[in-house]
Structure formats: structure tokens, C-alpha cells
Design a protein around this motif. Structure first.
Motif, mmCIF file in Angstrom:
data_model
loop_
_atom_site.group_PDB
_atom_site.id
_atom_site.type_symbol
_atom_site.label_atom_id
_atom_site.label_comp_id
_atom_site.label_asym_id
_atom_site.label_seq_id
_atom_site.Cartn_x
_atom_site.Cartn_y
_atom_site.Cartn_z
ATOM 1 N N LYS A 165 0.814 -1.217 0.000
ATOM 2 C CA LYS A 165 0.000 0.000 0.000
ATOM 3 C C LYS A 165 0.844 1.263 0.000
ATOM 4 C CE LYS A 165 -3.640 -2.517 2.398
ATOM 5 N NZ LYS A 165 -4.285 -2.850 3.671
ATOM 6 N N GLU B 197 -6.858 4.275 3.639
ATOM 7 C CA GLU B 197 -7.788 3.147 3.736
ATOM 8 C C GLU B 197 -8.676 3.342 4.971
ATOM 9 O OE1 GLU B 197 -6.489 -1.009 2.040
ATOM 10 O OE2 GLU B 197 -6.877 -1.275 4.182
ATOM 11 N N THR C 40 -9.908 7.645 1.654
ATOM 12 C CA THR C 40 -10.843 6.520 1.554
ATOM 13 C C THR C 40 -10.809 5.840 0.195
ATOM 14 O OG1 THR C 40 -12.658 7.984 0.881
ATOM 15 C CG2 THR C 40 -12.408 7.561 3.251
ATOM 16 N N THR C 41 -11.243 4.574 0.210
ATOM 17 C CA THR C 41 -11.223 3.741 -1.002
ATOM 18 C C THR C 41 -12.571 3.673 -1.708
ATOM 19 O OG1 THR C 41 -11.733 1.774 0.302
ATOM 20 C CG2 THR C 41 -9.405 2.250 -0.072
ATOM 21 N N SER C 42 -13.643 4.056 -1.018
ATOM 22 C CA SER C 42 -14.975 3.865 -1.622
ATOM 23 C C SER C 42 -15.993 4.806 -0.994
ATOM 24 C CB SER C 42 -15.457 2.423 -1.414
ATOM 25 O OG SER C 42 -15.777 2.207 -0.043
ATOM 26 N N ASN D 182 -7.758 3.463 -4.161
ATOM 27 C CA ASN D 182 -7.152 2.330 -3.465
ATOM 28 C C ASN D 182 -5.684 2.160 -3.875
ATOM 29 O OD1 ASN D 182 -6.494 -0.261 -2.514
ATOM 30 N ND2 ASN D 182 -8.562 -1.032 -2.845
ATOM 31 N N THR D 183 -4.765 2.382 -2.919
ATOM 32 C CA THR D 183 -3.339 2.293 -3.276
ATOM 33 C C THR D 183 -2.897 0.863 -3.585
ATOM 34 O OG1 THR D 183 -2.580 2.102 -0.973
ATOM 35 C CG2 THR D 183 -2.744 4.320 -1.892
ATOM 36 N N GLU E 233 -10.049 -7.474 -3.423
ATOM 37 C CA GLU E 233 -9.876 -6.259 -4.217
ATOM 38 C C GLU E 233 -9.121 -6.573 -5.505
ATOM 39 O OE1 GLU E 233 -9.593 -2.932 -0.665
ATOM 40 O OE2 GLU E 233 -7.749 -3.923 -1.299
ATOM 41 N N ARG F 113 -15.065 -4.887 2.842
ATOM 42 C CA ARG F 113 -14.932 -4.421 1.456
ATOM 43 C C ARG F 113 -16.183 -4.793 0.647
ATOM 44 N NH1 ARG F 113 -9.884 -5.734 3.542
ATOM 45 N NH2 ARG F 113 -8.187 -4.350 2.945
ATOM 46 N N TRP G 51 -10.515 3.313 -8.656
ATOM 47 C CA TRP G 51 -9.540 2.221 -8.571
ATOM 48 C C TRP G 51 -8.830 2.163 -9.926
ATOM 49 C CZ3 TRP G 51 -11.243 -2.629 -5.334
ATOM 50 C CH2 TRP G 51 -11.713 -2.200 -4.081
ATOM 51 N N THR H 22 -4.350 6.684 -7.364
ATOM 52 C CA THR H 22 -4.724 7.050 -5.996
ATOM 53 C C THR H 22 -3.598 7.767 -5.267
ATOM 54 O OG1 THR H 22 -6.342 5.277 -5.798
ATOM 55 C CG2 THR H 22 -5.365 6.083 -3.756
#
Length: 364
Positions: free
Chosen positions: A16, A123, A151-153, A175-176, A290, A308, A348, A352
Motif C-alpha cells: 500500500k 484506507e 478513503t477507497t470507496s 485504493n493504493t 480487491e 470491502r 480504482w 490514488t
């Protein structure tokens, strides 16, 4: 000039932070006044975390290794906090950047805040709702004292809104882990796993990973789950990367079959090669769901909850549960060629880390 201390404690953390470091280096080349210090807490010792691991992902050697692994959850947390406090006092930072949900994430966040240093959490906001998972405690504690949330989502954004976090502290960036995945797609390494003298054939085998206590701690339940996997996978080989000690335990339990193949743990580039070319993946890992979603590989998650949910709503993942009896209908659907296709998850896209660094440059 933001001085950023980046924390990594376990193997997934390094995947990450790799693209974040690359984005910092890119910003420096472009003339931005930014610098970082990489601190490895030593939470996990992993022989795959050798020089080759860092070389594969383009990660520089950490500036500091706290060597705080081992012991119980409490001992590990305490060791990391004591050693990171000394590290941060000797090398002050404007920001401590933590990723994910391991013990190091929580321990270093607490230490930084007690030294009046800002914490940013990459995350942030993901939740399983399962307080029996140490990771869920780590997420909740970290997010309760974080200054800025990456954040991822949209689901993670909503979780933070419900917790009363101001919108201007929440940064939806993506998302890294996917940055790392997309940067390495063409670098995957075929581990050359031989089955009955021949090579694995693309889309003609399953990949299995299991590590959570709910699946592996109860011997009879583990035997039942493994039998359900064998029964439901037709004539396809099942490739199970597993630590040799764990493989021995499984074999001592009589969990052996001509189609079940235990292999040693694989490097990042090798593991994702077999995932990308698998018919499907059966797992209890969050991160793998993911990666399978982005690579379009069917994924069956042997858990009763997930942090997730976007991988289920928009991706190729399904939440099977931990009851072995629930596996058959999912495998039947897969074997019949009726698995869902999945789609694109917003942001994604491999960019990111650039968004994270641009945001930090604006904030600090």
C-alpha cells in the motif's frame, strides 16, 4: 514543506505504501518541497520480506526498523508505541501516515497524537462490524483520532459521515493496493508450479488461501470446509500457498487429496500471476478480494462479513460465509459458467497515490 513519516508493519502495508513513495519521489522531481521517512515497525517477520520483495515493488530500504514484532496483541502494541515514540522524538514529522488496519497502524497513530503530530489514515472508514477481529478494533481506534481520512470507496465515506467526521477531512482518493497491482501487471512472475509433471493451465485451477481463526482453528470445521472445496471444484487442481508448518498440520489432520496441492508462500509477483490466471479464488483475505475484482477473477470469500462490500456490490466477489455447507451452491454456479462479471469501481484506476500526495501538499 511537509515532512511525512510513513508507517508500515506487515507485508500488505508495504504494497500500500510503495506507490505513495513513488508519488512523493515524482513530486520532488517536479520541484515540490516534500520529503518522507519510512519506518518499518517490524511487526511481522516474513522471509519473503527480503531485499527481493523491496526490489520487486520498488520500495527503498526503511530508514528505521523498530523490530517490535512478536508477543501478544498487547505486548506488540506496547513495544511498537515505546519504540515509535523514541523514533518520532528523534525524527519529528509534520504528518504520520498510516495505512490499513494492522496493530502498527493503531499503535503509531496513538503515539503520534500524544506527541501532537497529525495523523493521516490511508484506507480509512472501512468496517466489517465484527469486533472479534483485531483489525476492526485497529480501524475504529485509528479513525477516532485521525486528522485526515483517505478513503477507497463511497461506502467508507458514508461510514465516516455516520461517525460525525467533517466532510472537509474526508478525501475520497481510491485504493493504493490497486495502484501497486496495475503498476505490476506486466511484471508478474510465473512460479512454474508443476502438477503431475505438467505446468498449470490458465483458467483450469483454483487458488485457495486460508488464515483466519474462524476457518482454521477448529479442526473438524476445517476438515469439513476442505472437503467441501474438494467436492465442489470438479476435476480442477486446487493450489494452496501455505506455510510449511500449516501444511504439516493440515496433512496430520488427514487433509490430503490428489487435486489439493500445498505450495510454499509465494512472492507478490508470483502469487498474483497464479491469481490472474486462475479459474477462481477461494479465500478469507480482504485484500485478495480487491485484486480479484480488478483482474476480473471470480472470488469466493469464506467469511461471515467483509469490510470491502464494494467488491461484492460492484466486483467479482461473493460472501460465502464460514459454514462449509454454504459453499456448494456458489461453486455450482461457478462451474456452470454463471458467475457475475463485476464492473469498474470508481477511482480504482492506479492514480490514488498521486491524489493522496496532491492533497497532502494542499493541506500542509
Amino acid at each position: 514543506m511537509p515532512k511525512i513519516t510513513i508507517i508500515a508493519g506487515a507485508r500488505p502495508n508495504f504494497m500500500k505504501i510503495a506507490p505513495i513513495i513513488k508519488a512523493i519521489e515524482k513530486a520532488k522531481i517536479a520541484g515540490e518541497n516534500i520529503d518522507f521517512r519510512l519506518v518499518h515497525t517490524g511487526q511481522h517477520y516474513d522471509k519473503k520480506m527480503s531485499g527481493s520483495f523491496f526490489d520487486q515493488l520498488g520500495i527503498p530500504e526503511p530508514h528505521s526498523n523498530l523490530e517490535a514484532g512478536g508477543g501478544s496483541q498487547a505486548e506488540q502494541t506496547a513495544n511498537i508505541m515505546v519504540r515509535f515514540e523514541k523514533e518520532l522524538l528523534e525524527n519529528p514529522a509534520d504528518v504520520v501516515l498510516v495505512v490499513g488496519d494492522v496493530t502498527s497502524t493503531m499503535a503509531c497513530s496513538i503515539t503520534a497524537k500524544k506527541l501532537n503530530t497529525d495523523v493521516v489514515h490511508v484506507e480509512a472508514g472501512i468496517r466489517s462490524g465484527d469486533l472479534s477481529m483485531p483489525e476492526e478494533i485497529n480501524r475504529m481506534v485509528t479513525d477516532s483520532i485521525t486528522d485526515h481520512f483517505f478513503t477507497t470507496s463511497e461506502i467508507a465515506n458514508e461510514n465516516l459521515r455516520k461517525a460525525g467526521i467533517d466532510e472537509d477531512r474526508v478525501h475520497f482518493v481510491g485504493n493504493t493496493m490497486i495502484d501497486t497491482l496495475l503498476a505490476n501487471l506486466e511484471k508478474f512472475i510465473d512460479p512454474d508450479i508443476r502438477i503431475n509433471g505438467g505446468k498449470l493451465k490458465g483458467k483450469e485451477y483454483f487458488v485457495l488461501t486460508l488464515h483466519r481463526p474462524a476457518n482454521v482453528d477448529e479442526q473438524e470445521k476445517l476438515k469439513d470446509m476442505m472437503q467441501a472445496i474438494i467436492d465442489g471444484t470438479g476435476n480442477f487442481p486446487v493450489i494452496f500457498p501455505v506455510h510449511p508448518r500449516t501444511a504439516k498440520i493440515l496433512q496430520n489432520l488427514g487433509i490430503e487429496h490428489e487435486r489439493l496441492h500445498y505450495v510454499e508462500p509465494l512472492s507478490y509477483l508470483e502469487f498474483n500471476f497464479i491469481v490472474r490466471n486462475a479459474k477462481a479464488v477461494i479465500t478469507d483475505s480482504g485484500g485478495i478480494t480487491e485484486e480479484t475484482t480488478v483482474m476480473g477473477v471470480p472470488c469466493l470469500t469464506l467469511r461471515d462479513n467483509t469490510e470491502r462490500p464494494e467488491t461484492i456490490i460492484m466486483g467479482t466477489n461473493e460472501l460465502v460465509g464460514t459454514n462449509p455447507k454454504r459453499l456448494k451452491p456458489y461453486l455450482d454456479k461457478l462451474m456452470a459458467g454463471e458467475w457475475k462479471q463485476g464492473g469498474h469501481i470508481p477511482l480504482w484506476d492506479g492514480k490514488t497515490s498521486e491524489r493522496i500526495i496532491n492533497t497532502l501538499l494542499n493541506l500542509y
